[in-house]
Design a protein around this motif. Structure first.
Motif, mmCIF file in Angstrom:
data_model
loop_
_atom_site.group_PDB
_atom_site.id
_atom_site.type_symbol
_atom_site.label_atom_id
_atom_site.label_comp_id
_atom_site.label_asym_id
_atom_site.label_seq_id
_atom_site.Cartn_x
_atom_site.Cartn_y
_atom_site.Cartn_z
ATOM 1 N N PHE A 1 -48.274 -0.044 -46.150
ATOM 2 C CA PHE A 1 -47.319 -0.355 -47.012
ATOM 3 C C PHE A 1 -47.642 -2.147 -47.547
ATOM 4 O O PHE A 1 -47.621 -2.525 -48.517
ATOM 5 C CB PHE A 1 -45.852 -0.219 -47.068
ATOM 6 C CG PHE A 1 -45.560 1.288 -47.008
ATOM 7 C CD1 PHE A 1 -46.484 2.246 -47.540
ATOM 8 C CD2 PHE A 1 -44.405 1.711 -46.142
ATOM 9 C CE1 PHE A 1 -46.214 3.349 -47.686
ATOM 10 C CE2 PHE A 1 -44.265 3.040 -46.460
ATOM 11 C CZ PHE A 1 -45.047 3.902 -46.811
ATOM 12 N N ARG A 2 -47.997 -2.782 -46.507
ATOM 13 C CA ARG A 2 -47.993 -4.155 -46.364
ATOM 14 C C ARG A 2 -49.331 -4.554 -47.385
ATOM 15 O O ARG A 2 -49.462 -5.391 -48.240
ATOM 16 C CB ARG A 2 -48.057 -4.886 -45.095
ATOM 17 C CG ARG A 2 -48.415 -6.426 -45.247
ATOM 18 C CD ARG A 2 -48.462 -7.083 -43.870
ATOM 19 N NE ARG A 2 -48.534 -8.532 -43.987
ATOM 20 C CZ ARG A 2 -49.592 -9.367 -44.008
ATOM 21 N NH1 ARG A 2 -50.905 -8.456 -44.332
ATOM 22 N NH2 ARG A 2 -49.628 -10.459 -44.230
ATOM 23 N N SER A 3 -50.358 -3.803 -47.178
ATOM 24 C CA SER A 3 -51.608 -3.884 -48.227
ATOM 25 C C SER A 3 -51.198 -3.740 -49.454
ATOM 26 O O SER A 3 -51.561 -4.382 -50.222
ATOM 27 C CB SER A 3 -52.603 -2.844 -47.435
ATOM 28 O OG SER A 3 -53.784 -3.144 -48.427
ATOM 29 N N ALA A 4 -50.544 -2.707 -49.943
ATOM 30 C CA ALA A 4 -50.014 -2.271 -51.062
ATOM 31 C C ALA A 4 -49.172 -3.262 -51.749
ATOM 32 O O ALA A 4 -49.404 -3.684 -52.995
ATOM 33 C CB ALA A 4 -49.430 -0.966 -51.180
ATOM 34 N N LEU B 1 -40.751 -6.711 -47.303
ATOM 35 C CA LEU B 1 -40.382 -7.689 -46.277
ATOM 36 C C LEU B 1 -39.282 -7.263 -45.420
ATOM 37 O O LEU B 1 -39.144 -7.299 -44.406
ATOM 38 C CB LEU B 1 -40.063 -8.919 -47.340
ATOM 39 C CG LEU B 1 -40.090 -10.326 -46.295
ATOM 40 C CD1 LEU B 1 -41.434 -10.286 -45.529
ATOM 41 C CD2 LEU B 1 -39.888 -11.576 -47.253
ATOM 42 N N SER B 2 -38.125 -6.946 -46.043
ATOM 43 C CA SER B 2 -37.014 -6.744 -45.393
ATOM 44 C C SER B 2 -37.183 -5.356 -44.526
ATOM 45 O O SER B 2 -36.372 -5.454 -43.325
ATOM 46 C CB SER B 2 -35.559 -6.286 -46.494
ATOM 47 O OG SER B 2 -35.993 -5.022 -47.173
ATOM 48 N N ALA B 3 -37.785 -4.565 -45.000
ATOM 49 C CA ALA B 3 -38.111 -3.313 -44.000
ATOM 50 C C ALA B 3 -39.014 -3.661 -42.810
ATOM 51 O O ALA B 3 -38.456 -3.308 -41.448
ATOM 52 C CB ALA B 3 -38.772 -2.213 -44.741
ATOM 53 N N ALA B 4 -39.848 -4.624 -42.940
ATOM 54 C CA ALA B 4 -40.486 -5.023 -41.677
ATOM 55 C C ALA B 4 -39.769 -6.034 -40.993
ATOM 56 O O ALA B 4 -39.967 -5.982 -39.433
ATOM 57 C CB ALA B 4 -41.852 -5.963 -42.365
ATOM 58 N N ASN C 1 -46.229 -6.770 -39.276
ATOM 59 C CA ASN C 1 -46.307 -8.012 -40.030
ATOM 60 C C ASN C 1 -45.248 -8.410 -41.024
ATOM 61 O O ASN C 1 -44.971 -7.336 -41.904
ATOM 62 C CB ASN C 1 -47.722 -8.111 -40.782
ATOM 63 C CG ASN C 1 -48.112 -9.670 -41.044
ATOM 64 O OD1 ASN C 1 -47.082 -10.443 -41.352
ATOM 65 N ND2 ASN C 1 -49.125 -10.020 -40.979
ATOM 66 N N ASP C 2 -44.369 -9.114 -40.714
ATOM 67 C CA ASP C 2 -43.281 -9.364 -41.535
ATOM 68 C C ASP C 2 -43.449 -10.487 -42.500
ATOM 69 O O ASP C 2 -42.541 -10.947 -43.069
ATOM 70 C CB ASP C 2 -41.806 -9.507 -40.705
ATOM 71 C CG ASP C 2 -41.885 -10.972 -39.879
ATOM 72 O OD1 ASP C 2 -43.049 -11.532 -39.981
ATOM 73 O OD2 ASP C 2 -40.905 -10.946 -39.096
ATOM 74 N N THR C 3 -44.524 -10.407 -43.122
ATOM 75 C CA THR C 3 -44.797 -11.337 -44.137
ATOM 76 C C THR C 3 -45.680 -10.591 -45.254
ATOM 77 O O THR C 3 -46.375 -9.826 -44.886
ATOM 78 C CB THR C 3 -45.566 -12.766 -43.602
ATOM 79 O OG1 THR C 3 -46.756 -12.230 -43.463
ATOM 80 C CG2 THR C 3 -45.017 -13.498 -42.671
ATOM 81 N N LEU C 4 -45.580 -10.955 -46.460
ATOM 82 C CA LEU C 4 -46.062 -10.533 -47.659
ATOM 83 C C LEU C 4 -47.536 -11.072 -47.487
ATOM 84 O O LEU C 4 -47.733 -12.011 -47.059
ATOM 85 C CB LEU C 4 -45.553 -10.675 -48.939
ATOM 86 C CG LEU C 4 -44.199 -10.021 -49.297
ATOM 87 C CD1 LEU C 4 -43.809 -10.254 -50.484
ATOM 88 C CD2 LEU C 4 -44.063 -8.521 -49.260
ATOM 89 N N PRO C 5 -48.467 -9.933 -47.933
ATOM 90 C CA PRO C 5 -49.844 -10.616 -47.971
ATOM 91 C C PRO C 5 -49.977 -11.340 -49.417
ATOM 92 O O PRO C 5 -49.222 -11.424 -49.994
ATOM 93 C CB PRO C 5 -50.808 -9.385 -48.218
ATOM 94 C CG PRO C 5 -49.843 -8.444 -48.807
ATOM 95 C CD PRO C 5 -48.393 -8.748 -48.277
#
Length: 356
Positions: A286-289, A302-305, A318-322
């Motif tokens: 999901f982070r990659s997407a 972000l909030s889910a991470a 990883n709780d940051t957006l790419p």
């Protein structure tokens, strides 16, 4: 058995009977007719008693549940096979015994795959809307059926809800969705989403927030990350991660994460998720997407991470957006292509862009 019976006929005072006919011998058949295996057989009373005492019919019923759980790209079979073997012994009048054996094997095929929007297509549409016809058209389209998107089953499918109650049936569904060509289907469904929101199709209903149209749109543009996440298999068991999550009655929170690409945030309260390999890898997908900021997952990841790291420990995910990707790279991501080999090209393009 045929027995001799002596029948004495008394003389009549009114009738003169010759001496030779004064006593006669009649032959009487005391055997009883019994129908076995479709044929009539005559048995004596003694033979009938022995027939009732003897266990003359042996029935063996063997039921085997054949369940094959395969990994991505292969078809799961879940058939119930029942074999019935019947033996019938028949005793003839001459004392010989014959045995007839009948074997019947019945195979029950797997249940039909769930249908899309089978519980909510009667939703209210705008006046003279062409949307219902458009939705029915793509639902019956062979290309759409070939893709069989998991992302559109998650919402609005009663039969999918029923399939989730069984590990066998939900595995069948995942086998069907994961057998699709993700690259082709991502492009196809993104194009279908664009057509869905056209004014001549479902544009007016989409702007009005019609639940069916919104669900269809979110499912189409959320296809790629949900395809990748739903097709993940646990390396220890070989089972689909989603199948494990949906059939785990003890810890149900892991199911919520699959709705993130459909623009649904995690509930603020409820049971805690299992901090396992599947959750970690699902969040990585999901982070990659989320690099494509136009995707709903960019709003919910972000909030889910952060919630996951609070429960599972710092840096579990990883709780940051790419970094946001360029429009060209976003198209490739929507097509389901890996961006690892494009990283140098993307960086070079970005550098040229800033220089210019």
């Amino acid at each position: 058995m045929i027995v001799d019976t002596t029948l004495v006929i008394p003389r009549s005072s009114m009738t003169t009977i010759p001496a030779a006919l004064a006593v006669e011998t009649l032959m009487r058949d005391d055997r009883m007719p019994v129908k076995l295996n479709g044929e009539w057989t005559f048995l004596s009373q003694g033979e009938m008693v022995e027939l009732r005492k003897r266990d003359d019919i042996d029935t063996a019923v063997t039921t085997a549940a054949e369940t094959t759980t395969t990994t991505h790209g292969k078809t799961t079979t879940a058939n119930a096979k029942t074999t019935v073997t019947t033996k019938a012994e028949t005793t003839k009048g001459d004392g010989t015994t014959t045995t007839a054996t009948t074997k019947t094997t019945k195979t029950t095929s797997s249940s039909p795959l769930p249908s899309f929007f089978d519980s909510s297509l009667a939703s209210n549409f705008s006046t003279d809307s062409a949307c219902p016809a458009f939705i029915n058209a793509f639902l019956t389209n062979p290309t759409f059926k070939k893709c069989y998107p998991f992302s559109l089953l998650l919402q609005g499918s009663r039969s999918f809800f029923d399939a989730e109650k069984s590990l066998v049936s939900i595995t069948q569904v995942l086998d069907a969705t994961c057998a699709a060509n993700a690259t082709f289907c991502t492009t196809y469904l993104n194009s279908l989403a664009a057509n869905l929101t056209e004014a001549s199709n479902c544009g007016a209903d989409y702007k009005l927030g019609n639940s069916i149209v919104v669900q269809a749109y979110d499912g189409m543009i959320g296809y790629q990350p949900l395809y990748a996440a739903s097709c993940l298999t646990d390396p220890d068991t070989g089972a689909y991660c989603y199948a494990n999550a949906i059939t785990n009655l003890t810890t149900t929170a892991n199911v919520y994460f699959y709705y993130l690409p459909l623009n649904s945030s995690l509930p603020t309260s409820g049971s805690e998720p299992s901090c396992n390999w599947c959750l970690k890898q699902t969040m990585a997908v999901f982070r990659s997407a989320a690099a494509d900021r136009k995707k709903p997952i960019a709003n919910t990841y972000l909030s889910a991470a952060q919630q996951v790291d609070t429960i599972c420990g710092p840096a579990f995910v990883n709780d940051t957006l790419p970094a946001a990707i360029t429009s060209g790279a976003a198209i490739l991501l929507r097509q389901g292509l890996s961006l690892h080999w494009l990283a140098p090209t993307i960086l070079l393009s970005a550098a040229v862009h800033f220089v210019l």
